[in-house]
Design an enzyme around this catalytic site. Structure first.
Site, PDB file in Angstrom:
ATOM      1  N   ASP A   1      39.955  70.375  20.134  1.00  0.00           N
ATOM      2  CA  ASP A   1      39.272  69.404  20.988  1.00  0.00           C
ATOM      3  C   ASP A   1      38.507  70.049  22.142  1.00  0.00           C
ATOM      4  O   ASP A   1      38.852  71.138  22.598  1.00  0.00           O
ATOM      5  CB  ASP A   1      40.296  68.435  21.600  1.00  0.00           C
TER       6      ASP A   1
ATOM      7  N   GLY B   1      36.107  63.847  23.334  1.00  0.00           N
ATOM      8  CA  GLY B   1      36.614  65.215  23.145  1.00  0.00           C
ATOM      9  C   GLY B   1      36.776  65.621  21.692  1.00  0.00           C
ATOM     10  O   GLY B   1      37.281  66.701  21.399  1.00  0.00           O
ATOM     11  N   GLN B   2      36.339  64.748  20.779  1.00  0.00           N
ATOM     12  CA  GLN B   2      36.551  65.061  19.350  1.00  0.00           C
ATOM     13  C   GLN B   2      35.283  64.840  18.520  1.00  0.00           C
ATOM     14  O   GLN B   2      35.340  64.236  17.447  1.00  0.00           O
ATOM     15  CB  GLN B   2      37.684  64.214  18.783  1.00  0.00           C
TER      16      GLN B   2
ATOM     17  N   TYR C   1      36.068  66.637  15.199  1.00  0.00           N
ATOM     18  CA  TYR C   1      37.111  65.986  14.387  1.00  0.00           C
ATOM     19  C   TYR C   1      36.639  64.613  13.899  1.00  0.00           C
ATOM     20  O   TYR C   1      36.823  64.265  12.721  1.00  0.00           O
ATOM     21  CB  TYR C   1      38.362  65.858  15.255  1.00  0.00           C
TER      22      TYR C   1
END
Ligand code: NDP
Length: 245
Positions: free
Chosen positions: A93, A148-149, A152
């Site tokens: 992250d 923050g991802q 992902y």
């Protein structure tokens, strides 16, 4: 007799929090479990702790060559794979400002390239034999995005595009391809978060608790069963109502 008796199930990342529950459940339903590892010490301990027989093979799912070797070893030692659970995954992250090329490519390789690398080894064989089940583990954060991802969320959203496209290609061949998107699950990693922060997370979950790895495993077991045969190209959320769409 279990519903998956005689089937070989390949579960990537089977030594992790959710992966362990998936392996245990599919084994309880009668499947022969094959999983992958990166960390040998952890893998040996994991295998010794389980009460079912399993085969555990070193494989970086981000590497196509490793996945080719994985197929060769499984097919020479055990036979053909009937069920795949693409579960291995990592997070790296960082806000987008701090996101760097390494964090981006590690997450895309392990969470998204992996699904191609692994599935490409076995999907044709499944289609030729007229039966197969492929389940790709995404995340609530692939459905709604998460601060923050970017890496992902992109990988986990991309994975469902893969499921929908491949589902159409193999539907007539008895092979289903689905995505399962868990919300917050009570794995060691989540339980290691300080209680105060965990309570804030739980406050955002309408059912008022974290999910259990066994609940994710039960959903996957159903998708892998014969009764799951009419579900394909779906993205099944198991998130306690935290994100509905
Ligand atoms: P863990 O971190 O507990 O386990 C991850 C597993 O993936 C480990 O077995 C690890 O093996 C393996 N792995 C990591 N990198 C590689 C690689 N390059 N090649 C092969 N195997 C690798 O994760 P969880 O059980 O928490 O998560 C499982 C899946 O569920 C992931 O895809 C995750 O994104 C997803 N998920 C998890 C949620 C949660 O709340 N826990 C919520 C939503 C989705 P080793 O240790 O040997 O490296």
């Amino acid at each position: 007799m279990g519903t998956l008796e005689g089937k070989i199930a390949l579960v990537t990342g089977g030594t992790g929090g959710i992966g362990t529950a998936i392996c245990q459940r599919l084994a309880a339903d009668g499947a022969r479990i094959v999983t992958t590892y990166m960390n040998q010490e952890k893998a040996e301990k994991w295998q010794a702790d389980q009460d079912f027989e399993s085969t555990i093979i070193r494989c970086d799912v981000g590497s196509y060559e490793d996945c080719e070797r994985l197929r060769e070893q499984i097919e020479s030692e055990l036979g053909h794979v009937d069920l795949i659970v693409n579960n291995a995954g990592i997070t790296r992250d960082g806000s987008f400002k701090k996101m760097n090329a390494d964090k981006w490519s590690q997450v895309i390789a392990t969470n998204l390239d992996s699904v191609f690398n692994v599935t490409h080894q076995f999907a044709n064989g499944m289609a030729e034999r007229g039966h197969g089940r492929i389940v790709n583990i995404s995340s609530i954060n692939g459905q709604k995005g998460q601060f923050g991802q970017t890496n992902y969320s992109a990988a986990k959203a991309g994975l469902h595009g893969f499921s929908m496209a491949l589902a159409q290609e193999v539907a007539r061949k008895g092979v289903t391809v689905n995505t399962v998107s868990p919300g917050y699950i009570a794995t060691e990693m989540v339980m290691a978060v300080p209680e105060e922060i965990r309570d804030k997370i739980i406050a955002q979950i309408p059912v008022g608790r974290l999910g259990k790895p066994e609940e994710i495993a039960a959903l996957i077991a159903f998708l892998c069963s014969d009764e799951g045969g009419f579900i394909t190209g779906a993205n099944l959320a198991a998130n306690g109502g935290q994100h509905m769409h």
